[in-house]
Motif scaffolding. Sequence first.
Motif, mmCIF file in Angstrom:
data_model
loop_
_atom_site.group_PDB
_atom_site.id
_atom_site.type_symbol
_atom_site.label_atom_id
_atom_site.label_comp_id
_atom_site.label_asym_id
_atom_site.label_seq_id
_atom_site.Cartn_x
_atom_site.Cartn_y
_atom_site.Cartn_z
ATOM 1 N N SER A 134 16.839 25.983 7.721
ATOM 2 C CA SER A 134 15.896 27.011 7.274
ATOM 3 C C SER A 134 15.075 27.521 8.460
ATOM 4 C CB SER A 134 15.003 26.481 6.155
ATOM 5 O OG SER A 134 14.260 25.431 6.662
ATOM 6 N N HIS A 156 25.333 28.052 11.545
ATOM 7 C CA HIS A 156 25.547 26.745 10.899
ATOM 8 C C HIS A 156 25.070 25.595 11.789
ATOM 9 C CE1 HIS A 156 29.004 27.424 13.515
ATOM 10 N NE2 HIS A 156 29.141 26.121 13.567
ATOM 11 N N ARG A 206 20.544 32.744 4.666
ATOM 12 C CA ARG A 206 20.407 31.618 3.741
ATOM 13 C C ARG A 206 21.808 31.068 3.512
ATOM 14 N NH1 ARG A 206 17.395 35.637 -0.132
ATOM 15 N NH2 ARG A 206 16.907 36.409 1.930
ATOM 16 N N PRO A 207 21.949 29.813 3.023
ATOM 17 C CA PRO A 207 23.294 29.250 2.899
ATOM 18 C C PRO A 207 24.179 30.149 2.042
ATOM 19 C CG PRO A 207 21.631 27.581 2.482
ATOM 20 C CD PRO A 207 20.898 28.880 2.572
ATOM 21 N N ASP A 214 22.671 25.617 6.448
ATOM 22 C CA ASP A 214 21.470 25.425 5.628
ATOM 23 C C ASP A 214 20.205 25.185 6.458
ATOM 24 O OD1 ASP A 214 22.033 22.989 6.590
ATOM 25 O OD2 ASP A 214 22.429 22.020 4.662
#
Length: 441
Positions: A355, A126, A364-365, A353
């Motif tokens: 990338s 995160h 991925r989120p 999120d």
Amino acid sequence: MAASIYRSWGGFPQIDQRGEPLVWRTDPLPGAGDEEDASLLPFGNGRSYGDVCLNRGGTVLDTRALDRFIRFDREQGIIRCESGVLLAALLHLVVPAGWFLPVSPGTRYATVGGALANDVHGKNHHYAGTFGCHVTALELLRSDGSRLVCTPEENSELFGATIGGMGLTGLVTWVELQLRRVQGALLKEESVKFSNLNEFFRLSELSDGNFEYTVAWVDCVSRGDSLGRGLFARANHDSSDYTGRERSDKPSVSVPFCPPVSLVNRWSLKAFNAFYYARQRERKRVRTLHYQSFFYPLDSIGNWNRIYGPKGMLQYQCVLPGDDGRTMMHEMLSTIAGSGNGSFLAVLKVFGDKSSPGMMSFPRPGVTLALDFPNRPDVFRLLDRLDAMTREVGGAVYPAKDARMSAESFQAYFPAWREFAEHIDPGFSSSFWRRVGGEVL
Ligand SMILES: Cc1cc2nc3c(=O)[nH]c(=O)nc-3n(C[C@H](O)[C@H](O)[C@H](O)COP(=O)(O)OP(=O)(O)OC[C@H]3O[C@@H](n4cnc5c(N)ncnc54)[C@H](O)[C@@H]3O)c2cc1C
């Protein structure tokens, strides 16, 4: 070279393949072997659980002797090293100089090349994204003999295909990485007890803004009101200098032999999970600890994978996005608990999120769950059910942990697979790719 030393961590599947140890990064690639369709695949340290590092009938390029450091800028924290350098060796060099890995998986016995090729994530996804987000350059050796330096600007498409490219775009000979500043080797950790899955999600939301590292152990056996209960760990690097003695890289204890059957069963699971949850009496426990204890608790037990017996184990790691993913996680945990299968260590984390440059990157989120299962026929059926749940909410399963997903599932999880396939080196292949990378008719 004996085939038996080239196994993946899960011990399934067990296959025959030739191993070719590499010595110098400047050497040309060896031949793939006599068989017409024989192919090459780089091999790091076999810490992938399934067949992403295996190449049935072909040759694996053993990179473990490519373990040299090439350049270390101590001011800027930029390091260039050969791809077979273990994360453990890298940490030994950089921590005393005030630097740390920007992203680390839960084992320090992975190589830098393996970490790049699976675009690994850690407890700070995160905050920092994946390993590939911090790679500034790499060299790729292709089967036509060409050597390409790839960066976000130069040969950028191959750079994106190689990060998370599962060793299929060629051999990475060296990697350059931007490290993260630290004061010392310590972290300050809080362990917070939570009584169900909704509490886990609340703790994640409250903690992710204030803590660089967040992850939870979850009791995968509990059901009903206690479904998804566990211990939430959140931590930051500590600002005090560590003056203690340098730690050894060897495990402190080891599982001495492989028992004839798996020691993980319905009864041992129930007993362990209940004990582990009850062991922390207080709601919140705070402590300062060495990075090895925080990041790599499993590394302290040598050959722990042997407890699953000679048939080995299967890991399952999925990510489920959005609100539907959270709802589905309840159903998934309930399905696992109801099956009587599961593991001592089941891990939950909410991905952020950020990338990745990696075209085939897994994170991925969403909320991710990882746990292992003994290799038994009913487990394959259970994992097919979990796959159907993952697909229903548009999630994905992690190739680094997989040995059995169908081509259909893989292609639904990774829609960029066709574009990626154009970057695969024609002389390279893997057991994993031959299983999932063909057209589904
Ligand atoms: C206890 C444990 C905890 C783990 N925790 C995490 C975690 O928290 N997060 C996470 O993301 N993963 C985790 N993993 C998985 C592990 O980090 C990855 O599978 C990693 O890629 C293993 O690296 P390796 O060097 O052993 O490579 P291998 O497993 O040998 O190979 C992995 C892939 O990299 C390719 N490869 C290796 N070297 C090169 C090279 N020089 N050039 C090109 N391709 C190459 C191989 O072909 C293969 O496709 C964990 C594994 C274990 C055993």
